[in-house]
Motif scaffolding. Structure first.
Motif, mmCIF file in Angstrom:
data_model
loop_
_atom_site.group_PDB
_atom_site.id
_atom_site.type_symbol
_atom_site.label_atom_id
_atom_site.label_comp_id
_atom_site.label_asym_id
_atom_site.label_seq_id
_atom_site.Cartn_x
_atom_site.Cartn_y
_atom_site.Cartn_z
ATOM 1 N N SER A 7 0.829 -1.208 0.000
ATOM 2 C CA SER A 7 0.000 0.000 0.000
ATOM 3 C C SER A 7 0.864 1.260 0.000
ATOM 4 O O SER A 7 0.406 2.331 -0.395
ATOM 5 C CB SER A 7 -0.949 0.006 1.201
ATOM 6 O OG SER A 7 -0.208 0.137 2.406
ATOM 7 N N LYS A 8 2.107 1.154 0.373
ATOM 8 C CA LYS A 8 3.037 2.293 0.378
ATOM 9 C C LYS A 8 3.708 2.489 -0.978
ATOM 10 O O LYS A 8 4.447 3.448 -1.164
ATOM 11 C CB LYS A 8 4.109 2.074 1.458
ATOM 12 C CG LYS A 8 3.545 1.946 2.854
ATOM 13 C CD LYS A 8 4.610 1.564 3.860
ATOM 14 C CE LYS A 8 3.961 1.273 5.198
ATOM 15 N NZ LYS A 8 4.888 0.692 6.134
ATOM 16 N N VAL A 9 3.472 1.586 -1.946
ATOM 17 C CA VAL A 9 4.097 1.648 -3.268
ATOM 18 C C VAL A 9 3.069 2.198 -4.259
ATOM 19 O O VAL A 9 1.997 1.613 -4.446
ATOM 20 C CB VAL A 9 4.589 0.251 -3.715
ATOM 21 C CG1 VAL A 9 5.153 0.313 -5.122
ATOM 22 C CG2 VAL A 9 5.610 -0.291 -2.738
ATOM 23 N N ALA A 10 3.395 3.319 -4.882
ATOM 24 C CA ALA A 10 2.469 3.976 -5.821
ATOM 25 C C ALA A 10 2.327 3.157 -7.094
ATOM 26 O O ALA A 10 3.311 2.681 -7.645
ATOM 27 C CB ALA A 10 2.987 5.370 -6.154
ATOM 28 N N GLY A 11 1.080 2.988 -7.557
ATOM 29 C CA GLY A 11 0.808 2.355 -8.835
ATOM 30 C C GLY A 11 0.670 0.843 -8.809
ATOM 31 O O GLY A 11 0.433 0.237 -9.852
ATOM 32 N N TYR A 12 0.797 0.177 -7.660
ATOM 33 C CA TYR A 12 0.714 -1.285 -7.665
ATOM 34 C C TYR A 12 -0.731 -1.715 -7.892
ATOM 35 O O TYR A 12 -1.685 -1.025 -7.511
ATOM 36 C CB TYR A 12 1.289 -1.868 -6.363
ATOM 37 C CG TYR A 12 0.264 -2.134 -5.286
ATOM 38 C CD1 TYR A 12 -0.258 -3.419 -5.127
ATOM 39 C CD2 TYR A 12 -0.190 -1.125 -4.443
ATOM 40 C CE1 TYR A 12 -1.206 -3.675 -4.153
ATOM 41 C CE2 TYR A 12 -1.115 -1.381 -3.474
ATOM 42 C CZ TYR A 12 -1.633 -2.651 -3.323
ATOM 43 O OH TYR A 12 -2.568 -2.907 -2.372
ATOM 44 N N THR A 13 -0.930 -2.839 -8.549
ATOM 45 C CA THR A 13 -2.269 -3.399 -8.758
ATOM 46 C C THR A 13 -2.382 -4.810 -8.198
ATOM 47 O O THR A 13 -3.476 -5.261 -7.910
ATOM 48 C CB THR A 13 -2.616 -3.445 -10.258
ATOM 49 O OG1 THR A 13 -1.629 -4.205 -10.942
ATOM 50 C CG2 THR A 13 -2.704 -2.045 -10.836
ATOM 51 N N LYS A 14 -1.268 -5.500 -8.056
ATOM 52 C CA LYS A 14 -1.253 -6.860 -7.504
ATOM 53 C C LYS A 14 -0.039 -7.000 -6.600
ATOM 54 O O LYS A 14 0.922 -6.242 -6.698
ATOM 55 C CB LYS A 14 -1.165 -7.913 -8.615
ATOM 56 C CG LYS A 14 -2.361 -7.964 -9.517
ATOM 57 C CD LYS A 14 -2.608 -9.385 -9.958
ATOM 58 C CE LYS A 14 -3.850 -9.438 -10.813
ATOM 59 N NZ LYS A 14 -4.923 -10.161 -10.235
ATOM 60 N N TRP A 15 -0.102 -7.972 -5.729
ATOM 61 C CA TRP A 15 1.045 -8.287 -4.878
ATOM 62 C C TRP A 15 1.230 -9.792 -4.863
ATOM 63 O O TRP A 15 0.313 -10.547 -5.159
ATOM 64 C CB TRP A 15 0.880 -7.750 -3.450
ATOM 65 C CG TRP A 15 -0.473 -8.042 -2.850
ATOM 66 C CD1 TRP A 15 -1.543 -7.198 -2.797
ATOM 67 C CD2 TRP A 15 -0.906 -9.269 -2.258
ATOM 68 N NE1 TRP A 15 -2.615 -7.817 -2.222
ATOM 69 C CE2 TRP A 15 -2.246 -9.097 -1.868
ATOM 70 C CE3 TRP A 15 -0.323 -10.492 -2.027
ATOM 71 C CZ2 TRP A 15 -2.997 -10.081 -1.257
ATOM 72 C CZ3 TRP A 15 -1.051 -11.490 -1.408
ATOM 73 C CH2 TRP A 15 -2.383 -11.269 -1.029
ATOM 74 N N PHE A 16 2.414 -10.198 -4.539
ATOM 75 C CA PHE A 16 2.759 -11.612 -4.391
ATOM 76 C C PHE A 16 3.693 -11.705 -3.200
ATOM 77 O O PHE A 16 4.583 -10.883 -3.031
ATOM 78 C CB PHE A 16 3.474 -12.137 -5.654
ATOM 79 C CG PHE A 16 4.080 -13.505 -5.478
ATOM 80 C CD1 PHE A 16 3.285 -14.639 -5.519
ATOM 81 C CD2 PHE A 16 5.443 -13.658 -5.258
ATOM 82 C CE1 PHE A 16 3.846 -15.904 -5.348
ATOM 83 C CE2 PHE A 16 6.009 -14.918 -5.087
ATOM 84 C CZ PHE A 16 5.200 -16.039 -5.137
ATOM 85 N N PHE A 17 3.454 -12.681 -2.330
ATOM 86 C CA PHE A 17 4.366 -12.854 -1.198
ATOM 87 C C PHE A 17 4.857 -14.287 -1.155
ATOM 88 O O PHE A 17 4.204 -15.196 -1.648
ATOM 89 C CB PHE A 17 3.702 -12.473 0.137
ATOM 90 C CG PHE A 17 2.668 -13.468 0.614
ATOM 91 C CD1 PHE A 17 3.016 -14.510 1.469
ATOM 92 C CD2 PHE A 17 1.349 -13.360 0.215
ATOM 93 C CE1 PHE A 17 2.071 -15.423 1.898
ATOM 94 C CE2 PHE A 17 0.398 -14.260 0.649
ATOM 95 C CZ PHE A 17 0.758 -15.299 1.495
ATOM 96 N N TYR A 18 6.030 -14.443 -0.585
ATOM 97 C CA TYR A 18 6.619 -15.770 -0.366
ATOM 98 C C TYR A 18 6.961 -15.863 1.106
ATOM 99 O O TYR A 18 7.753 -15.069 1.620
ATOM 100 C CB TYR A 18 7.876 -15.965 -1.225
ATOM 101 C CG TYR A 18 8.516 -17.315 -1.033
ATOM 102 C CD1 TYR A 18 7.923 -18.460 -1.549
ATOM 103 C CD2 TYR A 18 9.700 -17.452 -0.316
ATOM 104 C CE1 TYR A 18 8.489 -19.698 -1.371
ATOM 105 C CE2 TYR A 18 10.267 -18.701 -0.139
ATOM 106 C CZ TYR A 18 9.666 -19.819 -0.663
ATOM 107 O OH TYR A 18 10.227 -21.051 -0.475
ATOM 108 N N ASP A 19 6.321 -16.793 1.799
ATOM 109 C CA ASP A 19 6.538 -16.991 3.235
ATOM 110 C C ASP A 19 7.083 -18.397 3.440
ATOM 111 O O ASP A 19 6.410 -19.375 3.128
ATOM 112 C CB ASP A 19 5.212 -16.820 3.992
ATOM 113 C CG ASP A 19 5.378 -16.890 5.504
ATOM 114 O OD1 ASP A 19 6.525 -16.785 5.993
ATOM 115 O OD2 ASP A 19 4.361 -17.039 6.204
ATOM 116 N N SER A 20 8.325 -18.488 3.931
ATOM 117 C CA SER A 20 8.940 -19.802 4.163
ATOM 118 C C SER A 20 9.193 -19.983 5.648
ATOM 119 O O SER A 20 8.986 -19.073 6.451
ATOM 120 C CB SER A 20 10.254 -19.917 3.389
ATOM 121 O OG SER A 20 11.248 -19.134 4.003
ATOM 122 N N GLN A 21 9.668 -21.150 6.001
ATOM 123 C CA GLN A 21 10.011 -21.404 7.405
ATOM 124 C C GLN A 21 11.229 -20.586 7.819
ATOM 125 O O GLN A 21 11.405 -20.295 8.991
ATOM 126 C CB GLN A 21 10.271 -22.894 7.625
ATOM 127 C CG GLN A 21 9.021 -23.727 7.477
ATOM 128 C CD GLN A 21 9.300 -25.207 7.647
ATOM 129 O OE1 GLN A 21 10.439 -25.655 7.579
ATOM 130 N NE2 GLN A 21 8.256 -25.984 7.863
#
Length: 186
Positions: free
Chosen positions: A156-170
């Motif tokens: 939400s702090k990045v201007a112009g983004y429309t999608k996000w992707f996250f990678y959560d590992s151990q």
């Protein structure tokens, strides 16, 4: 004496008799106690040669193993530094897609493009050329992430983004969030 010789068969002895001596060999002094109480002679000292050989062999194997491990790690590090992508000062350049299926988790950075080979529920991001249908990475935020709400908050702090992707590992050191927008060719 002839009577005595005839009683023995009448043959004179062919070998003259030698006087018998009782002190012909030296004798050990006799102990005062019974023979089973005597202490046996000391056993010869044991040699530790097999144990020493085993310790030396194991030591050599450990040294060779550590040396081989260090060499392989150094070689692997050299290969990674040669294969790492270089940063472009001009920004993304449209061109052919990278050879093979490049996993976006390991090196995608701001300005690169990715495509989702998976689904919205189970995304599988792959690096690709910046063409129509690809998503441009506006920001890569590395560090621990806790899931969707955390990824949305960070993007939400990045201007112009429309999608996000996250990678959560151990391992939190491998976690990251990508803030994306659909790439539009110029």
């Amino acid at each position: 004496m002839s009577d005595q010789q005839s009683s023995w068969g009448g043959h004179p002895p062919s070998i003259p008799q030698q006087p018998v001596s009782f002190h012909s060999a030296p004798m050990e002094p006799v102990s005062s106690g019974p023979s089973w109480e005597r202490t046996p002679p000391p056993a010869p000292p044991k040699r530790n040669t097999p144990i020493i050989a085993l310790v030396v062999t194991l030591g050599l194997l450990i040294v060779v193993g550590l040396g081989t491990t260090a060499w392989l790690l150094n070689k692997n590090k050299d290969n990674k530094s040669e294969a790492s992508p270089t940063a472009s000062a001009t920004g993304p350049i449209a061109g052919p897609a990278p050879v093979g299926s490049e996993d976006a988790r390991f090196y995608v950075k701001k300005g690169d493009c990715v495509v989702n080979d998976g689904t919205d529920e189970e995304p599988n991001m792959r690096a690709t050329a910046c063409t129509s249908g690809a998503y441009e990475v506006l920001a890569r935020i590395t560090g621990p992430t806790t899931g969707e709400k955390d990824a949305e908050r960070k993007c939400s702090k990045v201007a112009g983004y429309t999608k996000w992707f996250f990678y959560d590992s151990q391992l939190d050191d491998l976690d990251f969030v990508l803030c994306l927008k659909e790439h539009k060719p110029l």
